[in-house]
Design a protein around this motif. Structure first.
Motif, PDB file in Angstrom:
ATOM      1  N   LEU A 128       0.830  -1.208   0.000  1.00  0.00           N
ATOM      2  CA  LEU A 128       0.000   0.000   0.000  1.00  0.00           C
ATOM      3  C   LEU A 128       0.864   1.258   0.000  1.00  0.00           C
ATOM      4  CD1 LEU A 128      -3.175   0.758   0.499  1.00  0.00           C
ATOM      5  CD2 LEU A 128      -2.348   1.349   2.781  1.00  0.00           C
ATOM      6  N   LEU A 129       1.887   1.281   0.872  1.00  0.00           N
ATOM      7  CA  LEU A 129       2.751   2.456   0.977  1.00  0.00           C
ATOM      8  C   LEU A 129       3.621   2.624  -0.264  1.00  0.00           C
ATOM      9  CD1 LEU A 129       3.813   2.173   4.731  1.00  0.00           C
ATOM     10  CD2 LEU A 129       2.145   3.746   3.717  1.00  0.00           C
ATOM     11  N   ALA A 130       4.056   1.525  -0.855  1.00  0.00           N
ATOM     12  CA  ALA A 130       4.864   1.617  -2.071  1.00  0.00           C
ATOM     13  C   ALA A 130       4.044   2.174  -3.233  1.00  0.00           C
ATOM     14  CB  ALA A 130       5.433   0.247  -2.430  1.00  0.00           C
ATOM     15  N   LEU A 131       2.792   1.769  -3.338  1.00  0.00           N
ATOM     16  CA  LEU A 131       1.936   2.229  -4.439  1.00  0.00           C
ATOM     17  C   LEU A 131       1.495   3.674  -4.274  1.00  0.00           C
ATOM     18  CD1 LEU A 131      -0.287  -0.935  -4.995  1.00  0.00           C
ATOM     19  CD2 LEU A 131       1.445  -0.024  -6.552  1.00  0.00           C
ATOM     20  N   THR A 132       1.645   4.230  -3.080  1.00  0.00           N
ATOM     21  CA  THR A 132       1.309   5.636  -2.862  1.00  0.00           C
ATOM     22  C   THR A 132       2.558   6.505  -2.730  1.00  0.00           C
ATOM     23  OG1 THR A 132       1.079   5.170  -0.480  1.00  0.00           O
ATOM     24  CG2 THR A 132      -0.933   5.171  -1.812  1.00  0.00           C
ATOM     25  N   GLY A 133       3.725   5.962  -3.068  1.00  0.00           N
ATOM     26  CA  GLY A 133       4.950   6.748  -3.072  1.00  0.00           C
ATOM     27  C   GLY A 133       5.566   6.966  -1.719  1.00  0.00           C
ATOM     28  N   ARG A 134       5.192   6.147  -0.714  1.00  0.00           N
ATOM     29  CA  ARG A 134       5.746   6.304   0.634  1.00  0.00           C
ATOM     30  C   ARG A 134       6.882   5.343   0.927  1.00  0.00           C
ATOM     31  NH1 ARG A 134       0.832   8.938  -0.531  1.00  0.00           N
ATOM     32  NH2 ARG A 134       0.513  10.558   1.041  1.00  0.00           N
ATOM     33  N   MET A 135       7.042   4.289   0.159  1.00  0.00           N
ATOM     34  CA  MET A 135       8.158   3.364   0.294  1.00  0.00           C
ATOM     35  C   MET A 135       8.708   3.091  -1.104  1.00  0.00           C
ATOM     36  SD  MET A 135       6.795   0.645   3.184  1.00  0.00           S
ATOM     37  CE  MET A 135       8.412  -0.084   3.402  1.00  0.00           C
TER      38      MET A 135
END
Length: 317
Positions: free
Chosen positions: A56-63
């Motif tokens: 989830l975080l990778a797909l929103t640019g957070r990871m």
């Protein structure tokens, strides 16, 4: 009026191709491939610790992912992480975007509106008169609260109700309302169905469906996805999934599954096969987020605790 119209949300298409995130001790997720059209409801399902939140975080640019790539609204990840963050918003994500239990509902809403106006507003908006800016903020809050189905009058103390006194479903609605103040193209919510009764779970999914129908693409982490969502499935490191029998067109019909096993991931079958194998591992998100990996790490074996470590070691869980 024209400016406000342009700011209305329009969903961002999300495309992943062999997407994976690895830390020094293993994979949080791997070989995730799917395509979601604008305004889709995407459910990332699986048990706790299976890499759901990291995805989830990778797909929103957070990871920062380590292999493959993804596109959100035409923005390539991991190259355009900052741009993706600008068009996406997080609802509740434990350790990342949590509600403050000491704040009231009104305080949370006002704070988010002020932050939105300060950091994401246009120069033209900043030059407006204070009264006009205040009216715009109130309108944003009312719009977001209505879209999230948060009935302030029904709360124990109205908008002065503290977060600690909210029921689980109402806290979920508040976190979504806060995210919607920025009118994102992509909304991401973690632990969507955690500690909800069957009735409350049905209401939560009805809310997310309504947001998707209104044009915002929704990513929702859950333990069990509804049948009408595009499903991305992660499994614990101890589970061995059966080979999926989905047809090649599933990537367009919303039944994509990404699975994880306790052994190195099996390779997908035919080129048109919709399912991809995802492994969960002891990923260190602090290293992964800045693109660092351990040079001496050669194992792909994974454990269920991997995704949890990926957040815990950065203070995010």
């Amino acid at each position: 009026m024209g400016t406000e119209t342009e700011e209305q949300p329009h969903g961002a298409a999300v495309v992943a191709d062999g997407f994976g995130l690895k830390g020094p001790r293993g994979w949080a997720f791997r070989q995730v491939s799917f395509r979601a059209e604008p305004g889709a409801l995407v459910a990332i399902e699986g048990p706790s610790g299976s890499g759901r939140t990291c995805l989830l975080l990778a797909l929103t640019g957070r990871m920062k992912a380590e292999e493959g790539h993804a596109e959100v609204g035409g923005l390539l990840l991991p190259r355009k992480m900052a741009a993706v963050r600008r068009i996406s918003a997080l609802g509740q994500v434990p350790g990342v975007s949590e509600l403050d239990p000491a704040f009231t509902v009104a305080e949370h809403l006002r704070e988010r509106a002020l932050l939105q106006r300060r950091y994401d507003g246009s120069v033209r908006a900043l030059l407006r008169r204070p009264a006009e800016r205040a009216a715009t903020s109130r309108a944003r809050i009312e719009e977001a609260v209505a879209a999230a189905g948060l009935d302030l009058a029904a709360l124990p103390k109205g908008e002065r109700t503290s977060v600690r006194d909210l029921e689980r479903l109402e806290a979920l609605r508040l976190s979504i309302a806060l995210a919607l103040i920025g009118r994102p193209r992509l909304l991401a919510v973690d632990d969507t169905d955690l500690k909800l009764s069957d009735a409350d779970r049905a209401e939560a999914w009805a809310l997310l469906r309504s947001l998707a129908a209104a044009g915002t693409t929704v990513l929702a982490v859950c333990s069990e996805a509804p049948e009408d969502a595009l499903r991305i499935t992660t499994l614990s490191g101890e589970a061995v999934p059966a080979a999926p029998e989905a047809p090649a067109s599933d990537t367009e019909t919303g039944t994509t599954e990404a699975t994880a096993t306790g052994t190195p991931a099996a390779k997908p079958g035919a080129e048109g096969r919709a399912a991809a194998d995802t492994t969960t591992g002891d990923a260190d998100a602090d290293q992964a987020a800045v693109g660092e990996t351990a040079a001496d790490d050669t194992t792909d074996d994974t454990t269920e605790e991997g995704a949890a470590d990926a957040l815990a070691e950065t203070g995010r869980a």
